[in-house]
Design a protein around this motif. Structure first.
Motif, PDB file in Angstrom:
ATOM      1  N   ARG A   9       7.155   3.115   5.124  1.00  0.00           N
ATOM      2  CA  ARG A   9       7.754   3.143   6.530  1.00  0.00           C
ATOM      3  C   ARG A   9       8.517   4.492   7.439  1.00  0.00           C
ATOM      4  N   VAL A  10       9.402   5.217   6.448  1.00  0.00           N
ATOM      5  CA  VAL A  10       9.882   6.227   7.136  1.00  0.00           C
ATOM      6  C   VAL A  10       8.576   6.595   7.759  1.00  0.00           C
ATOM      7  N   GLU A  11       7.587   7.212   7.351  1.00  0.00           N
ATOM      8  CA  GLU A  11       6.141   8.134   7.486  1.00  0.00           C
ATOM      9  C   GLU A  11       5.577   7.129   8.829  1.00  0.00           C
ATOM     10  N   ILE A  12       5.849   6.358   8.920  1.00  0.00           N
ATOM     11  CA  ILE A  12       4.905   5.568   9.916  1.00  0.00           C
ATOM     12  C   ILE A  12       5.787   5.873  10.616  1.00  0.00           C
ATOM     13  N   TYR A  13       7.045   6.261  11.080  1.00  0.00           N
ATOM     14  CA  TYR A  13       8.379   6.424  11.777  1.00  0.00           C
ATOM     15  C   TYR A  13       8.392   6.960  12.537  1.00  0.00           C
ATOM     16  N   LYS A  14       8.480   8.157  11.514  1.00  0.00           N
ATOM     17  CA  LYS A  14       8.083   9.490  12.252  1.00  0.00           C
ATOM     18  C   LYS A  14       6.294   9.877  13.120  1.00  0.00           C
ATOM     19  N   LEU A  15       5.637   9.367  12.795  1.00  0.00           N
ATOM     20  CA  LEU A  15       4.438   9.418  13.209  1.00  0.00           C
ATOM     21  C   LEU A  15       4.416   8.450  14.564  1.00  0.00           C
ATOM     22  N   ARG A  16       5.420   7.527  14.829  1.00  0.00           N
ATOM     23  CA  ARG A  16       5.467   6.688  15.640  1.00  0.00           C
ATOM     24  C   ARG A  16       5.805   6.916  16.884  1.00  0.00           C
ATOM     25  N   ARG A  17       6.822   8.154  15.856  1.00  0.00           N
ATOM     26  CA  ARG A  17       8.241   8.801  17.787  1.00  0.00           C
ATOM     27  C   ARG A  17       7.225  10.772  17.954  1.00  0.00           C
ATOM     28  N   SER A  18       5.991  10.569  17.391  1.00  0.00           N
ATOM     29  CA  SER A  18       5.664  11.640  17.676  1.00  0.00           C
ATOM     30  C   SER A  18       4.387  11.842  18.269  1.00  0.00           C
ATOM     31  N   LEU A  19       4.326  12.799  19.173  1.00  0.00           N
ATOM     32  CA  LEU A  19       2.530  12.949  20.166  1.00  0.00           C
ATOM     33  C   LEU A  19       1.406  14.000  19.251  1.00  0.00           C
ATOM     34  N   VAL A  20       1.537  13.715  18.641  1.00  0.00           N
ATOM     35  CA  VAL A  20       0.401  14.600  17.047  1.00  0.00           C
ATOM     36  C   VAL A  20      -0.503  13.249  16.925  1.00  0.00           C
ATOM     37  N   PRO A  21      -0.164  12.121  16.989  1.00  0.00           N
ATOM     38  CA  PRO A  21      -1.542  11.104  16.745  1.00  0.00           C
ATOM     39  C   PRO A  21      -2.475  11.216  17.667  1.00  0.00           C
ATOM     40  N   TRP A  22      -1.684  10.503  19.100  1.00  0.00           N
ATOM     41  CA  TRP A  22      -2.180  10.800  20.340  1.00  0.00           C
ATOM     42  C   TRP A  22      -2.378  11.674  20.830  1.00  0.00           C
ATOM     43  N   LEU A  23      -2.332  13.092  20.623  1.00  0.00           N
ATOM     44  CA  LEU A  23      -2.871  13.826  21.072  1.00  0.00           C
ATOM     45  C   LEU A  23      -4.535  14.168  19.730  1.00  0.00           C
ATOM     46  N   THR A  24      -4.024  13.627  19.037  1.00  0.00           N
ATOM     47  CA  THR A  24      -5.744  14.060  18.256  1.00  0.00           C
ATOM     48  C   THR A  24      -6.740  12.739  18.113  1.00  0.00           C
ATOM     49  N   LEU A  25      -6.347  11.674  18.834  1.00  0.00           N
ATOM     50  CA  LEU A  25      -6.818  10.626  19.550  1.00  0.00           C
ATOM     51  C   LEU A  25      -7.651  10.994  20.941  1.00  0.00           C
ATOM     52  N   LEU A  26      -6.350  11.877  21.710  1.00  0.00           N
ATOM     53  CA  LEU A  26      -7.695  11.611  22.851  1.00  0.00           C
ATOM     54  C   LEU A  26      -8.218  13.262  22.841  1.00  0.00           C
ATOM     55  N   PHE A  27      -8.291  14.410  21.605  1.00  0.00           N
ATOM     56  CA  PHE A  27      -9.127  15.693  21.756  1.00  0.00           C
ATOM     57  C   PHE A  27     -10.410  14.527  21.100  1.00  0.00           C
ATOM     58  N   VAL A  28     -10.694  13.742  19.368  1.00  0.00           N
ATOM     59  CA  VAL A  28     -11.511  13.021  19.848  1.00  0.00           C
ATOM     60  C   VAL A  28     -12.495  12.613  20.940  1.00  0.00           C
ATOM     61  N   MET A  29     -12.026  11.327  21.567  1.00  0.00           N
ATOM     62  CA  MET A  29     -12.542  10.818  22.440  1.00  0.00           C
ATOM     63  C   MET A  29     -12.974  11.429  23.651  1.00  0.00           C
ATOM     64  N   ALA A  30     -12.396  12.626  23.649  1.00  0.00           N
ATOM     65  CA  ALA A  30     -12.639  13.855  24.591  1.00  0.00           C
ATOM     66  C   ALA A  30     -14.180  13.996  24.645  1.00  0.00           C
ATOM     67  N   VAL A  31     -14.000  15.076  23.101  1.00  0.00           N
ATOM     68  CA  VAL A  31     -15.692  15.864  22.583  1.00  0.00           C
ATOM     69  C   VAL A  31     -16.437  14.518  22.964  1.00  0.00           C
ATOM     70  N   VAL A  32     -16.168  13.137  22.291  1.00  0.00           N
ATOM     71  CA  VAL A  32     -17.847  12.012  21.555  1.00  0.00           C
ATOM     72  C   VAL A  32     -17.550  11.734  23.809  1.00  0.00           C
ATOM     73  N   SER A  33     -17.287  12.007  24.537  1.00  0.00           N
ATOM     74  CA  SER A  33     -17.162  11.596  25.927  1.00  0.00           C
ATOM     75  C   SER A  33     -18.603  12.689  26.591  1.00  0.00           C
ATOM     76  N   GLN A  34     -18.527  13.527  25.990  1.00  0.00           N
ATOM     77  CA  GLN A  34     -19.508  14.855  26.142  1.00  0.00           C
ATOM     78  C   GLN A  34     -20.541  13.811  25.907  1.00  0.00           C
ATOM     79  N   GLU A  35     -21.428  13.005  25.489  1.00  0.00           N
ATOM     80  CA  GLU A  35     -22.515  12.401  25.362  1.00  0.00           C
ATOM     81  C   GLU A  35     -22.293  11.502  25.898  1.00  0.00           C
TER      82      GLU A  35
END
Length: 238
Positions: A9-35
């Motif tokens: 739960r603590v690790e999930i809370y840290k993840l929710r408070r960070s921009l890292v997972p969102w930036l990772t998601l946007l990065f992967v979506m951006a590279v997939v969009s190129q197809e």
């Protein structure tokens, strides 16, 4: 089990408070969009899977680097170890968080890829292509999550997140260089990309990989996990 749940739960809370997972998601979506400019659904999803395999591994590795290396970079490692939770549970909680985040990213990217293809109006859609693409996205995500364990070990060994990111790019170069060679099926970081080739060509994975390929991949993942656990249990606390 209660200690693991508390750490998770603590690790999930840290993840929710960070921009890292969102930036990772946007990065992967951006590279997939190129197809999106491909001629039909098969070509589009083949390219999307390949980009997700290659560049998605960077996103997964970056997420793992941050989750395991941030404790050292932000100097919170002593506070973490002061908690009444075993080091095994801490490592397991971090790995579980990585797997959960990567799974959610994979699901969102797959749904996004289908939606983008529908909006563009690509021809040639079929149930077989859908299920094959789903299987490729799922298996690729599992393979890349297995290969996140050495990244976690490098993060702990180097006590930060810069070295593991460098390791991610190094293994990517290694995979791209050795993948087409005869030793490619036995290089763990090249195996996910090689598997996607059968979807693109319409063949079978057995034409490219064999049982030893998957054994090598699992061994690499197990070694990374064991190394991380051993580091937390012995080396890091000397």
């Amino acid at each position: 089990m209660s200690h693991f749940i508390a750490a998770f739960r603590v690790e999930i809370y840290k993840l929710r408070r960070s921009l890292v997972p969102w930036l990772t998601l946007l990065f992967v979506m951006a590279v997939v969009s190129q197809e999106a400019g491909q001629a039909d659904w098969h070509s589009y999803l083949s390219g999307a899977v390949y980009r997700f395999t290659i560049l998605g591994s960077i996103g997964f590795g970056f997420l793992t680097s941050w989750l395991f290396g941030r404790e050292y970079a932000e100097r919170t490692i002593k506070d973490l170890l002061a908690l009444p939770v075993s080091r095994l549970n801490i490592v397991l909680a971090k790995y579980a968080t990585v797997c959960l985040a990567c799974t959610l990213i994979t699901i969102i990217v797959f749904v996004y890829a289908l939606g983008l293809g529908a909006v563009v109006g690509l021809p040639g859609f079929s149930g077989d292509i859908l299920w094959q693409a789903l299987g490729m996205f799922a298996s690729t995500a599992v393979f890349n999550m297995l290969l996140c364990t050495p990244v976690a070990f490098i993060a702990c060994w180097s006590r930060g997140w810069l070295a593991p990111i460098g390791f991610v790019f190094l293994t990517l170069i290694l995979a791209l260089s050795l993948g087409p060679s005869p030793v490619g099926p036995y290089v763990p970081w090249a195996i996910p990309a090689l598997q996607t080739l059968y979807f693109s060509s319409g063949g079978t994975a057995a034409e490219i990989l064999n049982m030893m390929s998957y054994i090598v991949l699992c061994v690499a993942g197990a070694a990374g996990f064991a190394g991380t656990l051993a580091w937390w249990r012995y080396t890091d606390q000397r």
